[in-house]
Design an enzyme around this catalytic site. Structure first.
Site, PDB file in Angstrom:
ATOM      1  N   CYS A 100     -85.189 -89.654  37.298  1.00 34.60           N
ATOM      2  CA  CYS A 100     -85.333 -88.272  37.739  1.00 34.60           C
ATOM      3  C   CYS A 100     -84.067 -87.492  37.428  1.00 34.60           C
ATOM      4  O   CYS A 100     -83.097 -88.025  36.892  1.00 34.60           O
ATOM      5  CB  CYS A 100     -85.641 -88.210  39.237  1.00 34.60           C
ATOM      6  SG  CYS A 100     -84.286 -88.854  40.256  1.00 34.60           S
ATOM      7  N   ASP A 143     -76.690 -66.782   3.819  1.00 32.66           N
ATOM      8  CA  ASP A 143     -77.077 -67.906   2.975  1.00 32.66           C
ATOM      9  C   ASP A 143     -76.352 -69.192   3.341  1.00 32.66           C
ATOM     10  O   ASP A 143     -76.559 -70.233   2.724  1.00 32.66           O
ATOM     11  CB  ASP A 143     -76.862 -67.589   1.494  1.00 32.66           C
ATOM     12  CG  ASP A 143     -75.402 -67.284   1.163  1.00 32.66           C
ATOM     13  OD1 ASP A 143     -74.529 -67.598   1.984  1.00 32.66           O
ATOM     14  OD2 ASP A 143     -75.149 -66.740   0.079  1.00 32.66           O
ATOM     15  N   ASP A 159     -77.250 -60.323   5.944  1.00 34.04           N
ATOM     16  CA  ASP A 159     -76.574 -60.275   4.647  1.00 34.04           C
ATOM     17  C   ASP A 159     -77.588 -59.765   3.622  1.00 34.04           C
ATOM     18  O   ASP A 159     -78.785 -60.039   3.732  1.00 34.04           O
ATOM     19  CB  ASP A 159     -76.085 -61.678   4.283  1.00 34.04           C
ATOM     20  CG  ASP A 159     -75.496 -61.726   2.889  1.00 34.04           C
ATOM     21  OD1 ASP A 159     -74.601 -60.915   2.615  1.00 34.04           O
ATOM     22  OD2 ASP A 159     -75.936 -62.567   2.085  1.00 34.04           O
ATOM     23  N   CYS A 179     -72.553-111.837  13.224  1.00 37.09           N
ATOM     24  CA  CYS A 179     -72.162-110.837  12.224  1.00 37.09           C
ATOM     25  C   CYS A 179     -70.959-110.048  12.729  1.00 37.09           C
ATOM     26  O   CYS A 179     -70.012-109.784  11.986  1.00 37.09           O
ATOM     27  CB  CYS A 179     -73.319-109.879  11.928  1.00 37.09           C
ATOM     28  SG  CYS A 179     -74.760-110.665  11.160  1.00 37.09           S
TER      29      CYS A 179
END
Length: 797
Positions: free
Chosen positions: A85, A683, A484, A16
């Site tokens: 580790c 928001d 806000d 492919c």
């Protein structure tokens, strides 16, 4: 010439990749196309005057493969096999950062993954993979290291069981190893264990030393080899007939115990990432497509935007969409953390992977593939779990010098006992092995990432999405939060709150006149007034001769009489007095409410007061933030009177009103210049600059397009209390990281002296090498287990 990187999906084999390369190589304007099958990535050099990146994507799509452009600087995420580790992590990061064109490299031990940011014009993904391979590790496609965890568990368990079964006969015959037949049996069994179950440590040591570094494998290989080869030489009389003692059980049991630790660690790591795996399992495999020929069941991956889908009760909704027919209740707990199903009707949006509970619905697909909310959340959580918290730098610095220091301590131990205290060679030699083995830095490498994995998973289950793991540490240090007003503290839309009527005026009649007068207006206050009346059971009537005067109000004819609705000035200009309700109007105005005066003919009927109401949780959230020792401030573009009223109701420490959007960012900066660590809650849209500027940006109610939000934390539910929960979660996670690092260091500070024989003279106690190996293994398991205890905070947030 330009260079661009693309992610490719749908390739099944290297053919492919060759097909894509050939097709693009024959395309005008493309000078080079290289496909990395393992990493599923395409790198293209092309002349943008001849062909565009969009045309390249279209060509690959026509070949039958999925393609997605990777933005800006190249970014590569992949799994890494062979990490053991913290020293492995440190070593690989150094090697990657030393490669030309690599600007950032983060390796995560707990996830066995790596993230690399690079310049595609300087280095290709295949070259990055070559760097990883040269360092002694195996790069694999993202997620492949975790895909078959059951197989990993089985392999670790099988290696442990095999090494244990081979080691037990050696342990049981320790007292009679002088019998030659028993000795030969022990030699054969120990050799099998050493060069099968223990071979992985030799392999890891070779690559570590080849890259001029040292890791856990070096310590284990040194310890087991010392015990095995000393016993081997002693068995064949290299130290004289009575000059050496055989202790094959030490090397064999040492490997068995370390294998046990690796198996338990693998199981614990899997539990640490359970939240994300549960999310991935929610994805629907199939979808019921509605076509002209009827219903057709297809793989969910085949659904395209605009397709019409049928979803029956009890089925998983295949992809994000909009209900076009039917009504139901939907279990959205996977997104919001809310257990109560949400009612949905035609026109409502639904989220893929949520569960249709009650009704038969038809859904029009609006987002598919990587654009769905679930895919965005998965990507965000993966990025958070792959990130490195600042506190991890401490562990990295320690682990970078840990192994050489341990080897030096082991040599010092030998010199002290053998040369200075004149103890037997074998006594000193066994202490050296114990010191080398007990000091593995695994626990330090797992301390931070496992806690972050569990912490971000807990947040996910509560609808709190963490964009980066470092956020969980930084949010715990917030000293001030800017809130806000509109959409964060308040509902974000005006609602009818109060009705004051003149004498002898019926409230129902007043509401009918108000709704009728405002029914033709598109002004938000007018629409809120109509909705408020409707909610009280009053419907607007037909009006005629409608006129709207900008900034003042409206006038119309209703039921044969002249109606006016708007400001006091509108009525006064028409000669209608408002003095009778002046006291009520003043009181409502001081509360920050907007007023609509209504008159019929020449008579004042009353006043409607509208306001952007506080959310139910806002005041409680501010109280909780203050209890956490965080100062709260409100910033808003509203008038000062309105802001003052809201500030009083919610109980913030201070506020700033009439702030333009670009000024919000400056306000954040000013608080930071006071030396405060500042969070911003907004928001996520018009507050984007301020969210980006803050130390921690929290976007509230961002559940529909989380990947595009500016905030570091996304609160899917429209609930400010989730901001408090995010802070508590951050503090709990940081506390857990500190506990992990403390115990990892304390373990070594305590364990190394005991292994070195510090208790021998007062108590006659020494630590056998094999038990040192067991202790080392359980140190890593204990750190991961301690991280898993974070799950208990979910119900306390």
């Amino acid at each position: 010439m330009q260079k661009a990187a693309f992610a490719i999906t749908g390739m099944s084999c290297v053919n492919c990749a060759a097909r894509i390369e050939k097709a693009l190589g024959e395309t005008a304007g493309i000078s080079r196309a290289s496909v990395n099958f393992a990493m599923e990535e395409l790198l293209v050099e092309f002349d943008d005057a001849v062909i565009t990146s969009g045309a390249i994507e279209e060509k690959v799509t026509k070949l039958g493969y999925g393609i997605r452009a990777k933005g800006g600087a190249g970014e590569l995420r992949f799994g890494v096999m062979g990490l053991h580790c913290a020293s492995c992590v440190n070593n690989l990061e150094k090697k990657l950062l030393a490669a030309p064109g690599v600007t950032a490299a983060v390796v995560n031990l707990a996830q066995e993954s790596a993230f690399v940011r690079f310049d595609p014009s300087t280095i290709a993904p295949a070259e990055i993979c070559a760097v990883v391979t040269a360092a002694g590790y195996q790069p694999v496609p993202e997620g492949a290291a975790k895909e078959d965890e059951a197989k990993t568990y089985r392999n670790q368990r099988n290696w442990f069981m095999a090494s244990l079964l081979l080691s037990l006969p050696i342990m049981l015959t320790m007292g009679v190893h002088h019998i030659r037949a028993v000795g030969w049996m022990n030699l054969v069994l120990a050799s099998i264990v050493q060069f099968t179950a223990g071979l992985t440590f030799y392999r890891g040591s070779f690559y570590a030393l080849k890259s001029r570094s040292a890791n856990m494998d070096v310590l284990v290989a040194l310890g087991t080899s010392a015990a095995y080869f000393y016993s081997l030489f002693a068995f064949f009389g290299a130290f004289g007939e009575h000059g050496g003692e055989v202790f094959f059980e030490t090397s064999a049991m040492l490997i068995a115990f370390i294998r046990l630790g690796k198996y338990l660690e693998a199981r614990a790591r899997g539990k640490a990432g359970e939240a994300l795996k549960k999310l991935l399992r929610l994805q629907a495999d199939k979808a019921r497509l509605i076509t002209d020929e009827g219903e057709k069941e297809v793989p969910a991956s085949m659904v395209r935007v605009g397709d019409l889908l049928l979803v029956r009760p009890g089925e998983t909704i295949p992809t994000d969409g909009e209900i076009v027919e039917g009504s139901t209740s939907v279990d959205e707990s996977m997104v919001t953390g809310e257990s109560v199903p949400a009612d949905k009707v035609a026109g409502d949006a639904v989220t893929g992977a949520t569960i249709n509970r009650t009704g038969l619905i038809r859904v029009r697909a609006t987002r598919v593939g990587e654009e769905t909310l679930l895919s965005q959340i998965v990507k965000m959580v993966q990025e958070a779990q792959g990130d490195k918290a600042p506190i991890q730098r401490f562990a990295d610095r320690v682990s970078g010098v840990f192994v050489p220091v341990v080897v030096a301590l082991a040599l010092l131990t030998f010199g002290l006992w053998y040369a200075l205290l004149n103890e037997p060679f074998l006594f000193a030699f066994k202490l050296v092995i114990a010191v080398v083995v007990i000091a593995c830095p695994c626990a330090m490498g797992l301390a931070t990432p496992t806690a972050i994995m569990v912490g971000s998973g807990v947040g996910l289950s509560r609808g709190i999405l963490i964009k980066r793991g470092s956020v969980l540490e930084n949010i715990s240090r917030l000293q001030a939060i800017l809130l806000d007003k509109t959409g964060t503290l308040t509902e974000g839309r005006p609602t009818l709150t109060d009705v004051v009527v003149a004498k002898a005026v019926d409230e129902g009649r007043f509401l009918e006149c108000l709704a009728s007068a405002e029914s033709q207006s598109t002004h938000p206050l007018a629409q809120a007034a109509v909705q408020g009346a409707t909610a009280r059971g009053i419907a607007p009537g037909p009006v005629s001769d409608y006129r709207e005067k900008g900034g003042f109000g409206v006038a119309c004819t209703f039921g044969g009489m002249q109606l006016m609705a708007g400001s006091a000035r509108l009525l006064e200009e028409a000669g209608i007095s408002v003095a009778s309700l002046e006291a009520s109007a003043l009181r409502l105005a001081e509360e920050g409410k907007s007023l609509i005066y209504v008159a019929a003919g020449e008579r004042l009927l009353g006043i409607a007061a509208l306001a952007d109401r506080l959310k139910a949780s806002s005041a409680a959230a501010v109280v909780e933030m203050r209890r956490l020792g965080i100062k709260t401030f409100m910033i808003t573009g509203d008038q000062r009177a309105v802001a003052a009223a809201i500030a009083r109701q919610v109980g913030v420490d201070g506020f700033e009103a009439e702030v333009l959007p670009d000024r919000k960012q400056q306000v954040v900066k000013e608080y930071q210049e006071k030396g405060l660590s500042v969070g911003m809650v907004g928001d996520g849209i018009n507050d984007a600059p301020a969210l980006a500027r803050a130390d921690i940006g929290i976007a509230i109610g961002g559940g529909t397009d989380v990947a595009k939000e500016t905030g570091d934390v996304i609160l899917v539910r429209d609930d400010l209390m989730d901001a408090v929960r995010a802070i508590r979660l951050g503090r709990a996670t940081l506390a857990k990281i500190k506990q992990n690092l403390f115990w990892a260091l304390f373990y070594n500070i305590l364990g190394i002296p005991i292994a070195a024989g510090v208790l021998y003279y007062p108590l006659g106690i020494t630590l056998k090498p094999e038990f040192a190996g067991l202790a080392m293994a359980f140190s890593s398991v204990s750190v991961v287990t301690n991280s898993l205890l974070l799950k208990r905070v979910r119900n306390k947030l």
